[in-house]
Design a protein around this motif. Structure first.
Motif, PDB file in Angstrom:
ATOM      1  N   GLY A  74       0.384  -1.441  -0.180  1.00 17.60           N
ATOM      2  CA  GLY A  74       0.221   0.001  -0.510  1.00 17.60           C
ATOM      3  C   GLY A  74       0.897   1.424  -0.040  1.00 17.60           C
ATOM      4  O   GLY A  74       2.066   0.948   0.496  1.00 17.60           O
ATOM      5  N   GLU A  75       0.324   2.463  -0.442  1.00 19.07           N
ATOM      6  CA  GLU A  75       1.060   3.375  -0.813  1.00 19.07           C
ATOM      7  C   GLU A  75      -0.058   5.252   0.431  1.00 19.07           C
ATOM      8  O   GLU A  75      -0.837   4.397   0.016  1.00 19.07           O
ATOM      9  N   PHE A  76       0.609   5.614   0.464  1.00 18.08           N
ATOM     10  CA  PHE A  76      -0.138   6.881   1.027  1.00 18.08           C
ATOM     11  C   PHE A  76       0.216   7.933   0.971  1.00 18.08           C
ATOM     12  O   PHE A  76      -0.095   8.938   1.106  1.00 18.08           O
ATOM     13  N   GLY A 102      -2.770  13.685  -6.640  1.00 21.09           N
ATOM     14  CA  GLY A 102      -2.805  12.950  -7.914  1.00 21.09           C
ATOM     15  C   GLY A 102      -2.468  12.086  -8.143  1.00 21.09           C
ATOM     16  O   GLY A 102      -2.369  11.327  -9.493  1.00 21.09           O
ATOM     17  N   CYS A 103      -1.937  10.967  -7.375  1.00 23.92           N
ATOM     18  CA  CYS A 103      -2.157   9.648  -8.301  1.00 23.92           C
ATOM     19  C   CYS A 103      -2.435   8.538  -7.505  1.00 23.92           C
ATOM     20  O   CYS A 103      -2.273   7.089  -7.588  1.00 23.92           O
ATOM     21  N   GLY A 104      -3.630   8.753  -6.951  1.00 23.51           N
ATOM     22  CA  GLY A 104      -4.449   7.833  -5.819  1.00 23.51           C
ATOM     23  C   GLY A 104      -3.751   7.471  -4.957  1.00 23.51           C
ATOM     24  O   GLY A 104      -4.502   6.320  -4.719  1.00 23.51           O
ATOM     25  N   HIS A 105      -2.539   7.967  -4.475  1.00 20.94           N
ATOM     26  CA  HIS A 105      -2.305   6.485  -3.198  1.00 20.94           C
ATOM     27  C   HIS A 105      -3.105   6.996  -1.881  1.00 20.94           C
ATOM     28  O   HIS A 105      -3.381   5.390  -1.450  1.00 20.94           O
ATOM     29  N   HIS A 106      -4.386   7.823  -1.746  1.00 17.10           N
ATOM     30  CA  HIS A 106      -4.616   7.353  -0.729  1.00 17.10           C
ATOM     31  C   HIS A 106      -5.704   6.388  -1.361  1.00 17.10           C
ATOM     32  O   HIS A 106      -6.350   5.529   0.050  1.00 17.10           O
ATOM     33  N   ALA A 139       6.531   7.366   0.371  1.00 16.68           N
ATOM     34  CA  ALA A 139       7.363   7.887  -0.512  1.00 16.68           C
ATOM     35  C   ALA A 139       7.480   7.593  -1.559  1.00 16.68           C
ATOM     36  O   ALA A 139       9.319   6.851  -2.245  1.00 16.68           O
ATOM     37  N   GLU A 140       6.909   6.875  -2.163  1.00 12.70           N
ATOM     38  CA  GLU A 140       6.553   6.004  -3.766  1.00 12.70           C
ATOM     39  C   GLU A 140       7.142   7.517  -4.610  1.00 12.70           C
ATOM     40  O   GLU A 140       7.567   6.790  -5.150  1.00 12.70           O
ATOM     41  N   GLU A 141       6.410   8.157  -4.223  1.00  6.93           N
ATOM     42  CA  GLU A 141       6.527   9.704  -5.577  1.00  6.93           C
ATOM     43  C   GLU A 141       7.732  10.130  -5.342  1.00  6.93           C
ATOM     44  O   GLU A 141       7.891  10.790  -6.425  1.00  6.93           O
ATOM     45  N   SER A 142       8.401  10.813  -3.848  1.00  3.96           N
ATOM     46  CA  SER A 142       9.732  10.994  -4.117  1.00  3.96           C
ATOM     47  C   SER A 142      10.117  10.307  -2.062  1.00  3.96           C
ATOM     48  O   SER A 142       9.811  10.401  -2.367  1.00  3.96           O
ATOM     49  N   TRP A 164      -1.901  -2.696  -6.422  1.00  3.78           N
ATOM     50  CA  TRP A 164      -3.085  -2.482  -7.551  1.00  3.78           C
ATOM     51  C   TRP A 164      -2.501  -0.897  -7.215  1.00  3.78           C
ATOM     52  O   TRP A 164      -1.423  -0.429  -6.758  1.00  3.78           O
ATOM     53  N   HIS A 165      -2.848  -0.392  -8.567  1.00  3.27           N
ATOM     54  CA  HIS A 165      -2.771   0.859  -8.905  1.00  3.27           C
ATOM     55  C   HIS A 165      -3.995   1.473 -10.239  1.00  3.27           C
ATOM     56  O   HIS A 165      -4.908   1.133  -9.781  1.00  3.27           O
ATOM     57  N   PRO A 166      -4.566   2.649  -8.423  1.00  2.88           N
ATOM     58  CA  PRO A 166      -5.418   3.604  -9.480  1.00  2.88           C
ATOM     59  C   PRO A 166      -5.474   3.660 -11.025  1.00  2.88           C
ATOM     60  O   PRO A 166      -4.249   4.077 -10.796  1.00  2.88           O
TER      61      PRO A 166
HETATM   62 ZN    ZN Z   1       1.186   6.420  -7.781  1.00  4.63          ZN
END
Ligand code: ZN
Length: 471
Positions: A74-76, A102-106, A139-142, A164-166
């Motif tokens: 999971g990411e956030f 902006g990347c749907g990580h929520h 911290a997936e985006e950066s 998964w990814h949105p």
């Molecule tokens: Zn993403």
């Protein structure tokens, strides 16, 4: 239709995703988001270890015991410059807020939790043993959160990792992604009066400019699938009449494999050294982050594919379609058609769907591929250590892709939440298949070993670099 077992969590998970969307936080600083997920998982009976890999916000939550160990990622984290009001069909930031999802990580983190909860209940029903782990990856985006987690061996005993990814599409992800290294080049010179004593000055800004020129010449002599991007993060002040004594750029170097990326990075560093020589300035190179290319796994792609067919795609109401139509209208049809995934089996059917529907409302078959797609993700690091696969679930209208204001605006819509819950079902059904057929786990591991061909995982981040946050 949702799995009836699952309906009991729907409200909690929707609220969890909403909480994260309302508190967009940068990588390694996702304090509110991480806390909300950890507290919820503890209430749900998971044992949570905090501060994973020395981060403040990463966690590992576990339920069950023994083998197999199935990991859900999971990411956030959120993105800078992506503040946007919910449901507004024009770009309109939330006053006083710079970040946005902006990347749907929520949705991503909440969907991984959804999958774990549903799988747990199905395991209890069918009396399966085994362990479910949720990796709360910061911290997936950066920041490359998962690379630090992989470097610390946190995935080493897992049997499979599912995520998964949105997306704008319902399909299984395939192919590889680029390795990448990000770093800072800092040049220090000597300040001087630009008119009265220019001969006494040594310009750090000149060094930045000459380095960029050098790198732009390098482009002619790199592979087509290599990428180099830069930003001037500190230009040295706003006074032209002072010789700029300090300047900094941030570079992102990408290639298709880790060794190629390291070689390209070395060439970029040579150019920086050349710029320092030419300008008589001092150079400091600060490693920021690094992440690995993705190793595809067709065995797990098949498993996720079956799970997706079983779960089906979300059904949309007329009202949801009207909502999606308004966002779709913000992007030209030409642009929508140009953003089709290359790995889809029937491109004509997809282009027809884009022309006639407001949003993706069917399951797109994926053409299995080894091709490296442009872009990077720290899921790549996990895929070197454990067989890994990603499903993409539609959560938005057509038009507007990842990192767009349209995705932020639609982030807490019913459409987004339906995609998140459906992702949970897909992940849970895939997990159940792997428990029923442990031979698939062995097959997936053999595929990983075959693809690695004797190579072992070596994190691109040097040992001395720890998880960090740069403004
Ligand atoms: Zn993403």
């Amino acid at each position: 239709m949702l799995n009836p077992v699952f309906e009991r969590y729907e409200k909690d998970l929707t609220e969890l995703a909403r909480t994260v969307w309302e508190n967009p936080e940068p990588g390694f600083r996702e304090a509110v988001s991480s806390r909300a997920q950890i507290d919820y998982l503890r209430r749900m009976g998971f044992v949570v270890t905090e501060n994973a890999a020395g981060t403040q916000t990463g966690y590992v939550a576990e339920w069950g015991s023994g083998r197999p160990i199935l990991a859900f990622l999971g990411e956030f984290d959120a993105l800078y410059g992506m503040s946007q009001q919910a449901d507004r069909t024009i770009p309109e930031p939330i006053p006083g807020q710079t970040m946005g999802h902006g990347c749907g990580h929520h949705l991503l983190g909440s969907g991984a939790i959804a999958g774990a909860l549903l799988l747990r209940d199905l395991m209890q029903e069918e009396k399966f043993g085994g362990t479910i782990r949720i990796y709360g990856c910061p911290a997936e985006e950066s920041g490359s959160g998962k690379a630090y987690m992989a470097r610390d061996g946190l995935f080493s005993d897992c049997d499979a990792a599912l995520t998964w990814h949105p997306s704008n599409f319902n399909m299984i992800a395939t192919g590889s992604s680029q390795s990448c290294i990000q770093c800072y080049f800092r040049f220090t010179g000597i300040p001087a009066h630009a008119a009265a004593a220019p001969h006494l000055g040594r310009s750090a800004l000149d060094a930045i400019e000459l380095m960029n020129v050098g790198v732009n010449y390098l482009r002619e002599h790199m592979e087509d699938s290599d990428r180099v991007h830069y930003a001037i993060t500190k230009p040295g002040g706003s006074s032209p009449n002072v010789v700029q004594a300090f300047a900094e750029s941030r570079y992102l170097v990408r290639s298709t494999t880790n060794p190629k990326c390291e070689r390209l990075y070395e060439r970029v560093k040579q150019i920086a050294r050349g710029a320092a020589l030419m300008t008589d300035t001092r150079l400091e190179i600060i490693f920021d982050e690094g992440l690995s290319n993705t190793i595809p796994n067709f065995v797990l792609e098949e498993v996720l594919d079956d799970a997706f067919r079983k779960a089906g795609v979300p059904a949309y109401t007329e009202q949801e379609r009207r909502y999606a139509a308004e966002f779709k209208a913000t992007v030209s049809l030409e642009d929508q058609l140009s953003d089709m995934p290359r790995a889809c089996c029937e491109p004509e059917r997809l282009s027809q769907n884009i022309r006639t529907s407001e949003l993706c409302d069917y399951y797109i078959e994926t053409k299995r591929s080894d091709v490296c797609e442009m872009g990077s993700t720290d899921v790549g690091d996990v895929s070197w250590v454990v067989p890994t696969c990603t499903a993409n679930l539609n959560c938005f209208s057509y038009g507007g892709g990842a990192h767009s204001w349209q995705w932020v605006a639609q982030g807490i819509s019913d459409i987004a939440m339906k995609g998140m819950l459906k992702a949970g079902e897909v992940l849970a059904y895939a997990g159940l298949t792997l428990l029923r057929h442990p031979e698939l786990l062995e097959k997936a591991r053999r595929e990983l070993n075959r693809r690695l061909n004797g190579e072992t995982y070596k994190c691109l981040i040097p040992e001395e670099v720890q998880p960090h946050y740069y403004d």
